[in-house]
Design a protein around this motif. Structure first.
Motif, PDB file in Angstrom:
ATOM      1  N   SER A 390       0.839  -1.205   0.000  1.00  0.00           N
ATOM      2  CA  SER A 390       0.000   0.000   0.000  1.00  0.00           C
ATOM      3  C   SER A 390       0.869   1.249   0.000  1.00  0.00           C
ATOM      4  O   SER A 390       0.548   2.252  -0.654  1.00  0.00           O
ATOM      5  N   THR A 395      -1.123   4.678  -1.440  1.00  0.00           N
ATOM      6  CA  THR A 395      -2.352   4.765  -0.635  1.00  0.00           C
ATOM      7  C   THR A 395      -1.934   4.781   0.836  1.00  0.00           C
ATOM      8  O   THR A 395      -2.011   3.772   1.539  1.00  0.00           O
ATOM      9  N   PHE A 396      -1.494   5.936   1.293  1.00  0.00           N
ATOM     10  CA  PHE A 396      -0.830   6.035   2.589  1.00  0.00           C
ATOM     11  C   PHE A 396      -1.774   5.833   3.774  1.00  0.00           C
ATOM     12  O   PHE A 396      -1.368   5.312   4.806  1.00  0.00           O
ATOM     13  N   THR A 397      -3.029   6.255   3.631  1.00  0.00           N
ATOM     14  CA  THR A 397      -3.977   6.055   4.733  1.00  0.00           C
ATOM     15  C   THR A 397      -4.194   4.570   4.981  1.00  0.00           C
ATOM     16  O   THR A 397      -4.178   4.099   6.130  1.00  0.00           O
ATOM     17  N   GLU A 398      -4.402   3.817   3.907  1.00  0.00           N
ATOM     18  CA  GLU A 398      -4.559   2.365   4.027  1.00  0.00           C
ATOM     19  C   GLU A 398      -3.283   1.728   4.560  1.00  0.00           C
ATOM     20  O   GLU A 398      -3.326   0.823   5.404  1.00  0.00           O
ATOM     21  N   ARG A 400      -1.068   3.053   6.536  1.00  0.00           N
ATOM     22  CA  ARG A 400      -0.916   3.330   7.966  1.00  0.00           C
ATOM     23  C   ARG A 400      -1.792   2.398   8.801  1.00  0.00           C
ATOM     24  O   ARG A 400      -1.356   1.881   9.841  1.00  0.00           O
ATOM     25  N   SER A 401      -2.999   2.159   8.343  1.00  0.00           N
ATOM     26  CA  SER A 401      -3.897   1.258   9.074  1.00  0.00           C
ATOM     27  C   SER A 401      -3.319  -0.149   9.140  1.00  0.00           C
ATOM     28  O   SER A 401      -3.313  -0.795  10.198  1.00  0.00           O
ATOM     29  N   GLU A 404      -0.059  -0.226  11.340  1.00  0.00           N
ATOM     30  CA  GLU A 404      -0.378  -0.156  12.776  1.00  0.00           C
ATOM     31  C   GLU A 404      -0.835  -1.527  13.282  1.00  0.00           C
ATOM     32  O   GLU A 404      -0.472  -1.955  14.384  1.00  0.00           O
ATOM     33  N   GLU A 430       3.528   8.346   7.392  1.00  0.00           N
ATOM     34  CA  GLU A 430       3.123   9.569   8.088  1.00  0.00           C
ATOM     35  C   GLU A 430       3.834  10.787   7.500  1.00  0.00           C
ATOM     36  O   GLU A 430       3.220  11.838   7.283  1.00  0.00           O
ATOM     37  N   GLN A 433       2.381  11.901   4.303  1.00  0.00           N
ATOM     38  CA  GLN A 433       1.101  12.596   4.468  1.00  0.00           C
ATOM     39  C   GLN A 433       1.275  13.929   5.183  1.00  0.00           C
ATOM     40  O   GLN A 433       0.302  14.563   5.580  1.00  0.00           O
ATOM     41  N   GLU A 435       2.811  14.598   8.096  1.00  0.00           N
ATOM     42  CA  GLU A 435       2.927  14.592   9.556  1.00  0.00           C
ATOM     43  C   GLU A 435       4.398  14.385   9.933  1.00  0.00           C
ATOM     44  O   GLU A 435       4.800  13.331  10.419  1.00  0.00           O
TER      45      GLU A 435
END
Length: 536
Positions: A390, A395-398, A400-401, A404, A430, A433, A435
């Motif tokens: 990912s 697709t960084f949000t996916e 990160r999930s 984690e 992060e 994105q 952060e």
């Protein structure tokens, strides 16, 4: 001349030298005489060109092997000439025949029947093609097989057995590998040291470069032409199955140990060791797959593939994908954990080759199997590879999930290396994105310096710096909103150049197409560019 035929008379030669102080004796022999005062002058094969880097036609024709080929070919076909069209095939013929004069002469004699490209295509079976020598030479020199058999017949029974067994090794081997082979086949390896020395003395085995730097053991190898005869003899003596089995077992153990060592400070050493054994590992996998649906062979194939994925991902992704897919296609009924590991390994390689959908599907199949058997570490690793795919997909949000989740699972399983990589990719997702503070804090928590050091210790041609330097991405955001990568260590200048090159080659292209991006996008692009270099 040809003193190997009467080598027992070496003592008489020594007596003559002792009795006649001014006497000098010149001896040609395939075997060393082993008498006092003997001075050896090895006669190497003829010099051959590198088929992958051909010089111009004039320079090519000056190589000893090529010059002999042209001379003998023109004796049979006077109009024969080296051209740009046939030069690659001629160079490859000379290299395939190891620069052996008799082999080259016999090959050149076939020019009346076959042009160089067609002749080259038939050299997979050299001994069957290289026949029909001159009638006025001894029988042993009329075919290549006869010549090698002459030397083989002069060996003792023990030497012949060792010669046959050594033919299973591809690209050479160490003394340790030969001893391990003997222990598995005979239960002991006392003879190996003397036997290897004798085959070297008789010109049937060569001592190559040392493994590694400094005091590493040398490698021992057969010329491919001689090895082909050895494989024939191995088959004719009904010894292929046990010898191949022992060969496979040794390299399976080696690969699995290398995978474990990957997590330590000697990663670079083990990577180089596996690379030197690439030919043997490839031969083992091909042999195991040739055995068809046999469960034991498929399980060994999956174990070996699972142990080698980290090696393949650096430089041989397509090869790894091919082996893994062949093994997985026959893996019904094997241990679930073995199949599951091979699935995420295949997914990793397929995804990094650009087929993210296929890579994700394979990793998800692996995840389902690990969940089915309740293997927490396996579940965490499968999710980690989904997160990595990912991340590369953008697709960084996916990512990160997933990362984690893998972090929690691998911490629970006590997998420190997996935990570190989860943190590493999570931190970079992060950062990508925006952060920065959170990502950089996470980076330090992941022991980024240690993980990067392991990766950066690999060889230069793998796209990374060899050595013990550390790379640390520090939060040095200035008024322009840019971050700087600080490279620390004894090879910092070289590593810094790699960072700069990564930024130029990848960020520069994107900037031309997206000029509206503000300065805060640059660290993300540079980081992604560096990661692509480091991982591909």
């Amino acid at each position: 001349d040809n003193f190997e035929q009467v080598v027992d008379a070496a003592v008489q030669v020594a007596d003559l030298l002792a009795a006649c102080l001014k006497l000098k004796v010149i001896v040609t022999s395939r075997a060393v005489l082993h008498v006092r005062g003997e001075q050896e002058f090895a006669v190497p094969p003829l010099a051959v060109p590198d088929p992958t880097h051909l010089p111009d036609l004039v320079a090519l024709s000056q190589y000893e092997a090529v010059a002999l080929f042209i001379l003998r070919a023109q004796a049979f076909k006077p109009e024969f000439q080296v051209t740009n069209a046939n030069a690659p095939a001629i160079a490859a013929i000379c290299a395939r025949l190891d620069g052996l004069p008799l082999a080259i002469e016999l090959a050149a004699a076939r020019i009346k029947l076959l042009p160089p490209p067609a002749l080259l295509a038939r050299l997979g079976q050299r001994l069957a093609v290289l026949t029909s020598g001159a009638r006025d030479v001894p029988t042993r020199q009329q075919t290549l097989r006869n010549t090698i058999q002459w030397s083989y017949d002069l060996l003792s029974v023990q030497e012949q057995r060792l010669f046959r067994r050594l033919s299973v090794f591809v690209g050479g081997c160490t003394l340790e590998a030969i001893e391990a082979l003997y222990k598995m086949l005979d239960g002991e390896s006392m003879y190996v040291f003397d036997g290897v020395t004798s085959l070297i003395d008789k010109s049937l085995l060569q001592q190559g470069k040392q493994d590694g730097e400094g005091g590493g053991e040398p490698r021992y190898l057969m010329l491919e032409t001689i090895r082909e005869y050895g494989l024939e003899a191995l088959t004719n003596n009904g010894e292929v199955e046990p010898t191949r089995h022992a060969h496979a077992e040794y390299y399976l153990v080696l690969a699995e140990e290398a995978e474990l060592r990957l997590r330590g400070s000697q990663q670079a050493i083990w990577f180089d060791r596996v690379e030197r054994e690439h030919g043997n590992l490839r031969a083992v996998l091909n042999w195991l797959l040739e055995r068809g649906e046999e469960k034991e062979s498929i399980e060994r194939t999956l174990r070996l593939c699972g142990a080698l994925w980290w090696f393949w991902e650096d430089h041989f992704k397509r090869e790894g994908q091919t082996f893994l897919e062949q093994a997985l296609a026959r893996s019904e009924g094997v241990a679930v954990a073995l199949r599951a590991k091979a699935l995420w390994a295949a997914g990793n390689l397929v995804g990094k080759l650009g087929d993210f959908d296929r890579g994700e599907a394979l990793c998800k199949e692996s995840l389902a199997l690990f969940r089915e058997i309740g293997n927490t570490a396996g579940v965490g690793t499968a999710v980690l590879h989904l997160g990595i795919l990912s991340f590369y997909r953008g697709t960084f949000t996916e990512a990160r999930s997933q990362l984690e989740e893998s972090l929690a699972l691998l911490e629970e399983a006590g997998d420190k290396t997996g935990t570190g990589w989860s943190l590493f990719f999570l931190a970079n997702a992060e950062i990508c994105q925006g952060e920065y503070t959170k990502g950089l804090t996470q980076t330090k928590s992941s022991h980024y310096g240690i993980l990067s050091e392991e990766k950066l210790m690999r060889r230069d041609e793998h796209g990374t710096e060899q050595g013990s330097q550390r790379v640390a991405v520090e939060d040095s955001e200035g008024s322009q909103g840019q971050h700087t990568a600080h490279v620390h260590g004894p090879n910092s200048a070289s590593a810094g150049r790699r960072w700069s090159a990564a930024g130029r080659t990848r960020v520069g292209v994107e900037s031309r197409h997206h000029p509206q991006r503000n300065a805060r996008s640059q660290p993300r692009d540079r980081l992604r560019g560096w990661l692509q270099v480091a991982w591909t």
